[in-house]
Design an enzyme around this catalytic site. Sequence first.
Site, PDB file in Angstrom:
ATOM      1  N   SER A  96     -15.833  -5.086  -5.899  1.00  0.00           N
ATOM      2  CA  SER A  96     -15.660  -4.976  -7.381  1.00  0.00           C
ATOM      3  C   SER A  96     -15.340  -3.665  -7.961  1.00  0.00           C
ATOM      4  O   SER A  96     -15.565  -2.751  -7.363  1.00  0.00           O
ATOM      5  CB  SER A  96     -17.122  -5.500  -8.143  1.00  0.00           C
ATOM      6  OG  SER A  96     -18.096  -4.702  -7.896  1.00  0.00           O
ATOM      7  N   LEU A  98     -13.828  -0.607  -9.450  1.00  0.00           N
ATOM      8  CA  LEU A  98     -12.633   0.391  -8.968  1.00  0.00           C
ATOM      9  C   LEU A  98     -12.409   0.162  -7.612  1.00  0.00           C
ATOM     10  O   LEU A  98     -11.224   0.291  -7.142  1.00  0.00           O
ATOM     11  CB  LEU A  98     -13.198   1.853  -9.375  1.00  0.00           C
ATOM     12  CG  LEU A  98     -12.325   2.788  -8.735  1.00  0.00           C
ATOM     13  CD1 LEU A  98     -10.890   2.900  -9.486  1.00  0.00           C
ATOM     14  CD2 LEU A  98     -12.847   4.362  -9.057  1.00  0.00           C
ATOM     15  N   SER A 228     -17.987  11.739 -10.702  1.00  0.00           N
ATOM     16  CA  SER A 228     -17.893  11.385 -12.092  1.00  0.00           C
ATOM     17  C   SER A 228     -17.787  12.533 -13.109  1.00  0.00           C
ATOM     18  O   SER A 228     -18.029  13.654 -12.381  1.00  0.00           O
ATOM     19  CB  SER A 228     -19.298  10.479 -12.390  1.00  0.00           C
ATOM     20  OG  SER A 228     -19.201  10.391 -13.698  1.00  0.00           O
ATOM     21  N   TYR A 241     -28.440   9.667 -12.358  1.00  0.00           N
ATOM     22  CA  TYR A 241     -26.990   9.354 -12.237  1.00  0.00           C
ATOM     23  C   TYR A 241     -26.464  10.706 -12.400  1.00  0.00           C
ATOM     24  O   TYR A 241     -25.722  10.860 -11.120  1.00  0.00           O
ATOM     25  CB  TYR A 241     -26.243   8.325 -12.963  1.00  0.00           C
ATOM     26  CG  TYR A 241     -24.803   8.293 -12.994  1.00  0.00           C
ATOM     27  CD1 TYR A 241     -24.525   7.203 -11.930  1.00  0.00           C
ATOM     28  CD2 TYR A 241     -23.864   8.637 -13.542  1.00  0.00           C
ATOM     29  CE1 TYR A 241     -23.192   7.139 -11.523  1.00  0.00           C
ATOM     30  CE2 TYR A 241     -22.691   8.613 -13.367  1.00  0.00           C
ATOM     31  CZ  TYR A 241     -22.077   7.676 -12.144  1.00  0.00           C
ATOM     32  OH  TYR A 241     -20.768   7.418 -12.292  1.00  0.00           O
ATOM     33  N   LYS A 245     -24.598  12.741  -8.772  1.00  0.00           N
ATOM     34  CA  LYS A 245     -22.861  13.094  -8.893  1.00  0.00           C
ATOM     35  C   LYS A 245     -22.918  14.769  -8.891  1.00  0.00           C
ATOM     36  O   LYS A 245     -22.017  14.968  -8.345  1.00  0.00           O
ATOM     37  CB  LYS A 245     -22.455  12.504 -10.086  1.00  0.00           C
ATOM     38  CG  LYS A 245     -22.346  11.057 -10.440  1.00  0.00           C
ATOM     39  CD  LYS A 245     -21.527  10.625  -8.895  1.00  0.00           C
ATOM     40  CE  LYS A 245     -21.256   9.005  -9.235  1.00  0.00           C
ATOM     41  NZ  LYS A 245     -20.685   8.428  -7.868  1.00  0.00           N
ATOM     42  N   THR A 276     -15.917  -1.295 -16.239  1.00  0.00           N
ATOM     43  CA  THR A 276     -16.320  -2.252 -15.081  1.00  0.00           C
ATOM     44  C   THR A 276     -17.626  -2.623 -15.444  1.00  0.00           C
ATOM     45  O   THR A 276     -18.025  -2.269 -16.484  1.00  0.00           O
ATOM     46  CB  THR A 276     -16.329  -1.348 -13.855  1.00  0.00           C
ATOM     47  OG1 THR A 276     -17.363  -0.361 -14.013  1.00  0.00           O
ATOM     48  CG2 THR A 276     -15.099  -0.820 -13.514  1.00  0.00           C
TER      49      THR A 276
END
Length: 359
Positions: A96, A98, A228, A241, A245, A276
């Site tokens: 799904s 990217l 990201s 998150y 990253k 997304t």
Amino acid sequence: MDPINLLPYLPQTKWSPGPGDQGWHAMLCQVLKESQKCTRRKSLLKVKIMDFITSTAILPLLFGCVGVFGLFKLLQRVRMKAYLRNAVVVITGATSGLGRECARVFYAAGAKLVLCGRNQEALEELTKELTASLATKVQTHKPYTVTFDLTDPGAIVAATAEILQCFGHVDVLINNAGISYRGTIVDTTTDVDKKVMETNYFGPVALTKALLPSMIKRRQGHVVAISSIQGKISIPFRSAYAASKHATQAFFDCLRAEMEQYEIEVTVISPGYIHTNLSLNAVTADGSTYGVMDKSTAQGRSPAEVARDVLAAVGKKKKDVILGDLLPSLAIYLRTLAPGLFFSLMASRARKERKSKSS
């Protein structure tokens, strides 16, 4: 006109007329005419010189520069296509978002795909879609699929062997799989922090380490990490998150330096918001699913557009790529050049978000 400028045009004679003499007026008129003629000659000379430069130097030089630049871009595209055509490309999180769009663009470029994910049915559906497409201009290859969970270390070992059996080697590994997070630090359990780190950091690191020996043996390979903007700056209520990253950025920066001796490329790509389901599937402080499409995510770039940028970055063997709008890109520099101002802006953002949630 300044009288001093008239001196070169005065007659060279011992006669010295007075201001009341009629010859004085005539002489001044003559001098003024000569001065105007000289000025016109100078202006005409300047025009001729500019015409000469424009016609004989500047324009050919300009066209030459444009031609060289065009040739450079053409060669770059040719090299990129040659680099990706028939290359074995492994894509994680291909079911799904990217990852799915990356599968489409790399397949169209003639790459030999190994599509990885947790949902075997979704992987098979994507494979059927790719093989049924006829829009490509190059020879394509039927993709292989490998189903496994990145958070399971044992599954990664078995998946690595299966991946290498598909085509015998791996040219490009795209670590795309990931999970997002929304919540406050004080309310978030350590288990949630670990879950995000397992998916976004430890899983990709483990898969990369498992595939590196075969790349080193061939002295050929390319490792890509989809990070990201939040791997370079941190924003409120995204702690787990952003931490995962930041760790990703650091690890693959180190890997790039260490793999240089083996001629293995490493690319870190840092997109901004992408439209997304990432925020919909994000985990919250207690581990539940967030289930909300954030406004920033809804207004993000299309995954197809970002996938094309990923394809170009890999084809050009870029080291570090930021795929963000102007404001996120400026924020990265602001964090370095004016940290105090950046921290104030982030504190203000936290207050606004907290206020909007409580209202």
